[in-house]
Design a protein around this motif. Sequence first.
Motif, short mmCIF file in Angstrom:
data_model
loop_
_atom_site.label_atom_id
_atom_site.label_comp_id
_atom_site.label_asym_id
_atom_site.label_seq_id
_atom_site.Cartn_x
_atom_site.Cartn_y
_atom_site.Cartn_z
N ARG A 185 0.83 -1.21 0.00
CA ARG A 185 0.00 0.00 0.00
C ARG A 185 0.86 1.25 0.00
O ARG A 185 0.61 2.21 -0.76
CB ARG A 185 -0.92 0.00 1.23
N ARG A 186 1.91 1.26 0.82
CA ARG A 186 2.78 2.44 0.90
C ARG A 186 3.54 2.64 -0.41
O ARG A 186 3.72 3.77 -0.86
CB ARG A 186 3.75 2.29 2.07
N GLN B 186 2.57 1.71 -3.46
CA GLN B 186 1.64 2.21 -4.47
C GLN B 186 1.32 3.68 -4.24
O GLN B 186 1.17 4.45 -5.20
CB GLN B 186 0.35 1.38 -4.45
N ALA B 187 1.23 4.09 -2.99
CA ALA B 187 0.97 5.50 -2.68
C ALA B 187 2.13 6.36 -3.15
O ALA B 187 1.92 7.47 -3.69
CB ALA B 187 0.75 5.67 -1.19
N MET B 188 3.36 5.88 -2.98
CA MET B 188 4.52 6.64 -3.44
C MET B 188 4.54 6.74 -4.97
O MET B 188 4.84 7.80 -5.53
CB MET B 188 5.82 5.96 -2.95
N ARG C 157 2.04 6.54 -7.06
CA ARG C 157 0.90 7.28 -7.63
C ARG C 157 0.77 8.71 -7.15
O ARG C 157 -0.04 9.47 -7.68
CB ARG C 157 -0.40 6.52 -7.32
N SER C 158 1.55 9.10 -6.15
CA SER C 158 1.41 10.43 -5.59
C SER C 158 1.77 11.49 -6.63
O SER C 158 2.84 11.43 -7.25
CB SER C 158 2.31 10.59 -4.37
N PRO C 159 0.89 12.49 -6.84
CA PRO C 159 1.21 13.55 -7.81
C PRO C 159 2.41 14.40 -7.36
O PRO C 159 3.04 15.05 -8.17
CB PRO C 159 -0.08 14.38 -7.87
N ARG C 160 2.71 14.35 -6.06
CA ARG C 160 3.85 15.12 -5.53
C ARG C 160 5.05 14.20 -5.27
O ARG C 160 6.02 14.61 -4.64
CB ARG C 160 3.46 15.83 -4.24
N GLY C 161 4.94 12.95 -5.74
CA GLY C 161 5.99 11.99 -5.46
C GLY C 161 7.26 12.24 -6.26
O GLY C 161 7.29 13.00 -7.22
N ARG D 162 12.98 7.91 -6.21
CA ARG D 162 12.24 7.02 -5.31
C ARG D 162 13.08 5.80 -4.94
O ARG D 162 13.16 5.42 -3.76
CB ARG D 162 10.94 6.59 -5.98
#
Length: 200
Positions: free
Chosen positions: A53-54, A56-58, A60-64, A70
Amino acid sequence: MSPRPAPAAPPPFGPLGFQLVLLRRMADYQPELVERARLELGVSQAEMREANRRWQAMVRSPRGRGAVSRYRSVLGAPAATLQRQVGDLTCEALLWSVPLWPSLRFEVLLAPGGATVLNEWLIRTPGAEGPGLGTVEDLTPWSATVDEVGRAFAPARLLEGSAPTRWRLAFEAPDASGTLRPYVGDFTWGLLQEVVPVTS
């Protein structure tokens, strides 16, 4: 009434979490091997789900961060940086160690200029001896990479996988009797998961 303490911050997402992400994608093909590896790492199924989950959040984050930043933030400095020739292009390959697979490295292949990631997968450690691949029986799960199978049973044809981290390889290989037959290998993050015969 004293204020309620703030919830503890989650631990930094590092190499352990990334290995769980790799395993999560492989569980569709090899759940028993993944379960064995999870126990070896000493983590729960809930921790594996949370790591995915973490991640995927990284992603997909628009500010990632971009992909290279990464990976550097999660895995640290690369263990090695190599030059690779891809057609007419001279590309840079960043390699990281993966404790679950000591003879493999996680490779991020960059286009010239370093801004674009061309590929992200597991490869054999440069200079390390790969598996002996003579027949289809040698192609056991997690035994070989896309490149190794393609070279052992050339000419092979790379096919589109069912997800961004999956590849398929069509090739012919001899069976135990020496008869050449067609097969398709499924790979996740570049590592062989299964081989299925092609039936007419």
